[in-house]
Design an enzyme around this catalytic site. Structure first.
Site, PDB file in Angstrom:
ATOM      1  CG  HIS A  62       6.299   6.396  -4.108  1.00  0.00           C
ATOM      2  ND1 HIS A  62       5.209   7.229  -4.018  1.00  0.00           N
ATOM      3  CD2 HIS A  62       5.851   5.261  -4.727  1.00  0.00           C
ATOM      4  CE1 HIS A  62       4.153   6.625  -4.530  1.00  0.00           C
ATOM      5  NE2 HIS A  62       4.511   5.447  -4.984  1.00  0.00           N
ATOM      6  CG  HIS A  64       5.664   2.617  -7.163  1.00  0.00           C
ATOM      7  ND1 HIS A  64       4.992   2.227  -6.023  1.00  0.00           N
ATOM      8  CD2 HIS A  64       6.575   1.628  -7.405  1.00  0.00           C
ATOM      9  CE1 HIS A  64       5.464   1.073  -5.591  1.00  0.00           C
ATOM     10  NE2 HIS A  64       6.421   0.683  -6.406  1.00  0.00           N
ATOM     11  CG  ASP A  66       1.137   5.261  -9.690  1.00  0.00           C
ATOM     12  OD1 ASP A  66       2.247   4.810  -9.352  1.00  0.00           O
ATOM     13  OD2 ASP A  66       0.163   5.297  -8.910  1.00  0.00           O
ATOM     14  CG  HIS A  67       3.096   8.456  -7.351  1.00  0.00           C
ATOM     15  ND1 HIS A  67       2.383   9.185  -6.427  1.00  0.00           N
ATOM     16  CD2 HIS A  67       2.536   7.218  -7.355  1.00  0.00           C
ATOM     17  CE1 HIS A  67       1.440   8.424  -5.883  1.00  0.00           C
ATOM     18  NE2 HIS A  67       1.520   7.231  -6.437  1.00  0.00           N
ATOM     19  CG  HIS A 143       4.300   2.301  -0.965  1.00  0.00           C
ATOM     20  ND1 HIS A 143       3.145   1.565  -1.009  1.00  0.00           N
ATOM     21  CD2 HIS A 143       4.588   2.633  -2.263  1.00  0.00           C
ATOM     22  CE1 HIS A 143       2.738   1.463  -2.261  1.00  0.00           C
ATOM     23  NE2 HIS A 143       3.597   2.096  -3.048  1.00  0.00           N
ATOM     24  CG  ASP A 213       1.103   5.259  -3.498  1.00  0.00           C
ATOM     25  OD1 ASP A 213       0.791   6.456  -3.684  1.00  0.00           O
ATOM     26  OD2 ASP A 213       1.088   4.420  -4.405  1.00  0.00           O
ATOM     27  CG  HIS A 271      -3.351   6.577  -4.868  1.00  0.00           C
ATOM     28  ND1 HIS A 271      -3.281   5.226  -4.656  1.00  0.00           N
ATOM     29  CD2 HIS A 271      -2.294   6.892  -5.650  1.00  0.00           C
ATOM     30  CE1 HIS A 271      -2.220   4.735  -5.281  1.00  0.00           C
ATOM     31  NE2 HIS A 271      -1.604   5.731  -5.895  1.00  0.00           N
TER      32      HIS A 271
END
Length: 323
Positions: A62, A64, A66-67, A143, A213, A271
């Site tokens: 996805h 976000h 941090d990914h 999510h 997530d 995570h």
């Protein structure tokens, strides 16, 4: 199939854990794949023995930060190294615009082609990639923004070839053995010999599932059904379940319940929220104990942990890549 955890923290990096990324090394095809690419993933790769020049595919769960924030830097470095022949990127439709915009506004030109594959899986899932050896399936997770999980599975392989039986039939060693092992029927001295008659039962390949997530959801269970290894997020401790539901992340017990319902071989938690560090009221050992109370075959991932997935009774061996 070798799995290396490059980042196991959620949201932000810590001194011990970088943000999300997982490397899959496929020795038989001399390829490296990535699942997610958080900030500083290329630094983690440099601290490992993995060869970035073999990177061929990146799968993004996805959008976000941090990914995905590690993608522009990694792609640019590959371009300057001049060792990449091309990359395939799989992820949500905005991924292409994000990557191309970052490269354009930083005046970065790549010396290799990028191939984008938009991933919007239906509830029942779909096949995202397939060849003669591997199949990658994706299903939607639950999510705050569209997110997907991935299942990477080896296809069944031919059973053990009985060399002695082949010799007894007067079949000379050579390339013909390879054809027979693949199940072909070949002609030897006017006789038609079926390869299946010289091979044992097919050997099942290994499979891993990556689910982050997400809060607990049925699609994660369906995706993980019977997998050898489930890598599942465990952002929060069980006592913080309300917070997990608000932010649509999983607790340790939710991850364990997915593993139990899916009947997986082993669960690797990842995570983790930075709030659970040694010395706090709840630390890493407590998180692991919560999951093991439901699913005993659980381990806690850490950066540079290496898992070897091989077909067999146990199937998973672990070690650590020194940083």
């Amino acid at each position: 199939m070798q799995v290396t955890f490059l980042g196991t923290s959620s949201g932000v990096p810590t001194r011990q854990r970088n943000v999300s990324s997982l490397a899959i090394r496929l020795p038989q095809r001399s390829e490296l794949w990535l699942l997610d690419c958080g900030e500083a993933t290329q630094h983690q790769l440099l601290r490992s023995p993995l060869r970035v020049s073999r990177l061929r595919r990146i799968f993004v769960t996805h959008m976000h930060g941090d990914h995905v924030f590690g993608l522009p830097g990694l792609l640019a470095s590959l371009g300057m190294a001049g060792t990449s022949t091309g990359l395939h990127l799989y992820g949500p439709p905005p991924l292409q615009n994000f990557v191309e915009s970052a490269l354009r506004f930083s005046s970065t030109r790549l010396s290799y082609p990028l191939h984008f594959h938009a991933n919007t899986p239906p509830p029942q899932g779909h096949v995202l990639f397939e060849d003669d050896d591997l199949v990658v399936e994706s299903r939607p997770l639950w999510h705050r923004i569209p997110a997907s999980g991935f299942r990477i599975a080896q296809k069944p392989r031919s059973g053990r070839f009985d060399v002695e039986k082949a010799k007894a039939l007067g079949i000379p060693p050579g390339p013909i053995y390879g054809r027979l092992k693949q199940g072909e029927t070949v002609s030897v001295g006017g006789r038609a010999i079926a390869g299946s008659s010289l091979c044992g039962p097919p050997q099942a390949g290994v499979s891993l599932v990556y689910a982050t997530d997400t809060v607990f959801c049925d699609t994660a269970v369906d995706l993980a059904r019977g997998a050898d290894l489930l890598i599942h997020e465990a952002t929060f401790a069980h006592r913080d379940g309300e917070l997990a539901l608000q932010r649509l992340h999983s607790t340790t017990t939710m991850a364990a319940q997915v593993a139990l319902a899916a009947g997986v071989g082993r669960l690797a938690l990842t995570h983790f929220s930075p709030r659970y560090i040694p010395g706090q009221a709840i630390g890493p050992d407590d998180l692991l104990a919560e999951a093991r109370a439901i699913f005993p075959s659980t381990i806690m991932a850490r950066d540079f942990l290496v898992l070897e997935l091989t077909a067999g009774s146990d199937g998973i061996r672990s070690g650590t890549t020194p940083p």
